[in-house]
Design a protein around this motif. Structure first.
Motif, short mmCIF file in Angstrom:
data_model
loop_
_atom_site.label_atom_id
_atom_site.label_comp_id
_atom_site.label_asym_id
_atom_site.label_seq_id
_atom_site.Cartn_x
_atom_site.Cartn_y
_atom_site.Cartn_z
N PRO A 132 3.16 2.33 4.82
CA PRO A 132 2.56 1.50 5.88
C PRO A 132 2.63 0.00 5.63
O PRO A 132 2.48 -0.79 6.57
N TYR A 133 2.88 -0.40 4.38
CA TYR A 133 2.93 -1.82 4.07
C TYR A 133 4.26 -2.46 4.45
O TYR A 133 4.43 -3.69 4.35
N LEU A 134 5.25 -1.68 4.89
CA LEU A 134 6.59 -2.23 5.13
C LEU A 134 6.61 -3.41 6.11
O LEU A 134 7.28 -4.41 5.85
N PRO A 135 5.92 -3.34 7.27
CA PRO A 135 5.95 -4.50 8.16
C PRO A 135 5.38 -5.76 7.50
O PRO A 135 5.90 -6.87 7.69
N THR A 136 4.30 -5.60 6.73
CA THR A 136 3.73 -6.75 6.02
C THR A 136 4.70 -7.27 4.98
O THR A 136 4.89 -8.49 4.83
N LEU A 137 5.34 -6.37 4.26
CA LEU A 137 6.31 -6.80 3.25
C LEU A 137 7.48 -7.52 3.90
O LEU A 137 7.95 -8.55 3.38
N ARG A 138 7.97 -7.00 5.01
CA ARG A 138 9.08 -7.65 5.71
C ARG A 138 8.70 -9.09 6.08
O ARG A 138 9.48 -10.02 5.86
N ALA A 139 7.50 -9.26 6.64
CA ALA A 139 7.06 -10.61 7.01
C ALA A 139 6.98 -11.51 5.79
O ALA A 139 7.34 -12.69 5.84
N SER A 140 6.51 -10.96 4.67
CA SER A 140 6.39 -11.76 3.46
C SER A 140 7.76 -12.14 2.90
O SER A 140 7.97 -13.28 2.46
N VAL A 141 8.71 -11.20 2.92
CA VAL A 141 10.06 -11.50 2.43
C VAL A 141 10.72 -12.57 3.29
O VAL A 141 11.38 -13.49 2.78
N LEU A 142 10.54 -12.47 4.60
CA LEU A 142 11.20 -13.42 5.51
C LEU A 142 10.70 -14.84 5.34
O LEU A 142 11.40 -15.80 5.71
N THR A 143 9.50 -15.02 4.81
CA THR A 143 8.97 -16.37 4.59
C THR A 143 8.92 -16.73 3.11
O THR A 143 8.36 -17.77 2.75
N ALA A 144 9.47 -15.88 2.25
CA ALA A 144 9.40 -16.09 0.80
C ALA A 144 10.44 -17.10 0.35
O ALA A 144 11.37 -17.46 1.08
N ALA A 145 10.28 -17.54 -0.89
CA ALA A 145 11.21 -18.51 -1.47
C ALA A 145 11.55 -18.08 -2.89
O ALA A 145 10.73 -17.46 -3.58
N PRO A 146 12.75 -18.42 -3.36
CA PRO A 146 13.10 -18.06 -4.74
C PRO A 146 12.34 -18.88 -5.76
O PRO A 146 11.81 -19.95 -5.44
N ARG A 147 12.30 -18.40 -6.97
CA ARG A 147 11.77 -19.20 -8.06
C ARG A 147 12.68 -20.43 -8.25
O ARG A 147 13.81 -20.44 -7.78
N PRO A 148 12.19 -21.45 -8.92
CA PRO A 148 13.00 -22.67 -9.08
C PRO A 148 14.37 -22.34 -9.66
O PRO A 148 14.47 -21.65 -10.68
N LYS A 149 15.40 -22.83 -9.03
CA LYS A 149 16.75 -22.60 -9.53
C LYS A 149 17.09 -23.64 -10.59
O LYS A 149 16.90 -24.83 -10.40
N SER A 150 17.58 -23.13 -11.72
CA SER A 150 17.97 -24.03 -12.81
C SER A 150 18.87 -23.27 -13.77
O SER A 150 18.62 -22.10 -14.06
N PRO A 151 19.91 -23.93 -14.30
CA PRO A 151 20.72 -23.28 -15.34
C PRO A 151 19.95 -23.09 -16.64
O PRO A 151 20.38 -22.37 -17.52
N ARG A 152 18.77 -23.73 -16.73
CA ARG A 152 17.89 -23.55 -17.89
C ARG A 152 16.57 -22.93 -17.44
O ARG A 152 15.49 -23.35 -17.83
N TYR A 153 16.69 -21.90 -16.62
CA TYR A 153 15.49 -21.32 -16.03
C TYR A 153 14.51 -20.82 -17.08
O TYR A 153 13.29 -20.94 -16.90
N ASP A 154 15.00 -20.26 -18.17
CA ASP A 154 14.08 -19.74 -19.19
C ASP A 154 13.17 -20.84 -19.71
O ASP A 154 11.97 -20.63 -19.91
N GLN A 155 13.71 -22.05 -19.91
CA GLN A 155 12.90 -23.16 -20.38
C GLN A 155 11.94 -23.64 -19.30
O GLN A 155 10.77 -23.98 -19.58
N VAL A 156 12.42 -23.67 -18.05
CA VAL A 156 11.55 -24.07 -16.94
C VAL A 156 10.34 -23.14 -16.86
O VAL A 156 9.19 -23.59 -16.73
N SER A 157 10.60 -21.84 -16.93
CA SER A 157 9.51 -20.88 -16.82
C SER A 157 8.50 -21.03 -17.94
O SER A 157 7.28 -20.98 -17.72
N LEU A 158 8.97 -21.24 -19.16
CA LEU A 158 8.05 -21.41 -20.29
C LEU A 158 7.15 -22.62 -20.10
O LEU A 158 5.96 -22.57 -20.42
N VAL A 159 7.70 -23.69 -19.58
CA VAL A 159 6.90 -24.90 -19.34
C VAL A 159 5.85 -24.63 -18.27
O VAL A 159 4.67 -24.99 -18.43
#
Length: 422
Positions: free
Chosen positions: A362-389
């Motif tokens: 039953p959560y599929l419509p809510t999940l669809r709405a959330s995915v359609l407005t979602a955003a990726p995590r910060p893009k970086s070639p050094r993402y592991d360091q970004v995440s740790l910070v």
């Protein structure tokens, strides 16, 4: 790849290294017109359904069999073992990698995975935001396989008894967590607040929901500002005022799921797998769980996109087999099984409107709405360091060791240093 656990410790990290396609370091086809066996590297397949899917492929393609290599359940260990193999060049074992969506930029910038032709894959059938997680510098470097978005789970029986709807804003969430939860002997709100990838996700969602960003220009530009201060302040205020329990500072996906499923929380931010688990027979809150998009300051907020992408290593052979395997894994039939057998959110848009699936999930419509407005995590070639910070700074703010304003200044300074090194 905290998404693996995020989508449920039952979430597979399929690592299918698609062979072939021109790219630096690519080997000659090594087989009959680019066909032959492949090795698929994956984090632990905890749902156990992947094996049956691959058995179906192997029965139909005996000369192009796929061998599954399961790496550790820990995303950090999985990533480390993949990188070790990728650095081995032509001697690497893996042909196909299923990488966490946050790793695409890092792997692409390092020339470990190769660019892919968009016209070989059914990208137009996917939920649009998921395709962005598979790109770097404007080029497709992977193919989305499963997606995910955070949801706000809540005790619908308690809110119904109180005569209030599920919260749509931070103010409503705070009010209900402060007032309604204690009347029913519950803690108010929790997410994944241990300093690990889950906290990066929760922090990014708070910043995005406040209208901000963290990085721009593929990691070259730091963009944290007043929205980051508002988002981090929301999380820190919860702990300080007590509607976020201090115990939540030790929660990963599983600890937070258990707290909600055991009937100790009114509200929980988690991935859809937690809804499935909490609604299952034997759960203390079965039949009492609702789900809505994450709240924001003035209305529904923004989730971070989770999930995994299929990427081709630069040393992979048998390109035609790899391409057809990806088409198989992203086809409608397999994507349906991804949901039915693995409870993993598929990338194909039509499945979210299938009446039979909506009745079962039953959560599929809510999940669809959330995915359609979602955003990726910060893009970086050094993402592991970004995440740790991000983890370190936000955890310090939530534990009261620094103020949100000071946290944002430190975050901007340390991210700028990472960008300069990149």
């Amino acid at each position: 790849m905290r998404w693996i656990r995020a989508a449920g410790r039952g979430l597979l990290v399929l690592a299918v290294v698609l062979a072939g396609y021109g790219g630096s370091g690519a080997r000659a086809d090594g087989g009959s017109q680019g066909r032959g066996p492949l090795t698929l590297a994956t984090g632990g397949d905890l749902t156990g359904y992947l094996g049956s899917l691959l058995q179906g492929w192997n029965r139909a393609h005996p000369s192009e069999r796929v061998t599954l290599v399961e790496l550790p359940d820990s995303p950090d260990e999985t990533r480390a073992q993949m990188i070790t193999d990728l650095r081995d060049g032509d001697h690497g074992r893996f042909d196909v990698l299923n990488i966490d969506v946050a790793w695409t930029s890092e792997f692409a910038a390092a020339d470990w995975i190769r660019p892919l032709p968009r016209d070989r894959f059914p990208l137009g059938s996917f939920l649009p935001p998921v395709v962005d997680t598979a790109t770097y510098d404007g080029q497709l470097y992977a193919v989305p396989y499963v997606t995910n978005a955070g949801l706000l789970l809540y005790r619908k029986d308690i809110l119904a008894a109180e005569g209030v709807p599920a919260p749509r804003t931070w103010a409503e969430l705070e009010r209900d967590a402060k007032t309604i939860a204690p009347r029913h002997g519950l803690d108010g709100y929790a997410g994944q607040f241990l300093p690990y990838e889950g906290l990066t996700v929760n922090a990014a969602e708070a910043v995005y929901s406040a209208g901000g960003t963290i990085l721009g220009d593929e990691g070259d530009r730091v963009t944290v500002g007043s929205a980051a201060r508002e988002g981090i302040g929301f999380l820190a205020r919860g702990v300080r005022e007590g509607w976020v329990p201090k115990e939540a500072l030790t929660y990963t996906e599983e600890e937070s799921r258990r707290a909600f499923q055991d009937g100790r929380l009114l509200f929980l931010r988690n991935w859809p797998y937690a809804y499935v688990s909490a609604s299952a027979a034997g759960s203390a809150v079965a039949g009492k769980v609702g789900a809505v998009p994450l709240p924001g300051p003035d209305g529904p907020g923004t989730s971070v996109l989770g999930g995994s992408n299929l990427a081709v290593t630069t040393h992979a052979a048998h390109p035609e087999t790899a391409a057809r395997l990806i088409a198989y894994l992203t086809g409608e039939g397999v994507q349906r099984q991804v949901l039915l057998k693995g409870a993993l959110p598929p990338v194909r848009a039509d499945l979210y409107e299938d009446p039979d699936l909506v009745r079962k999930f039953p959560y599929l419509p809510t999940l669809r709405a959330s995915v359609l407005t979602a955003a990726p995590r910060p893009k970086s070639p050094r993402y592991d360091q970004v995440s740790l910070v991000v983890q370190a700074v936000v955890h310090d703010a939530m534990t009261g060791h620094t103020t949100p304003a000071a946290a944002v200044r430190r975050l901007a300074r340390e991210l700028a240093e990472i960008a300069r090194r990149g």
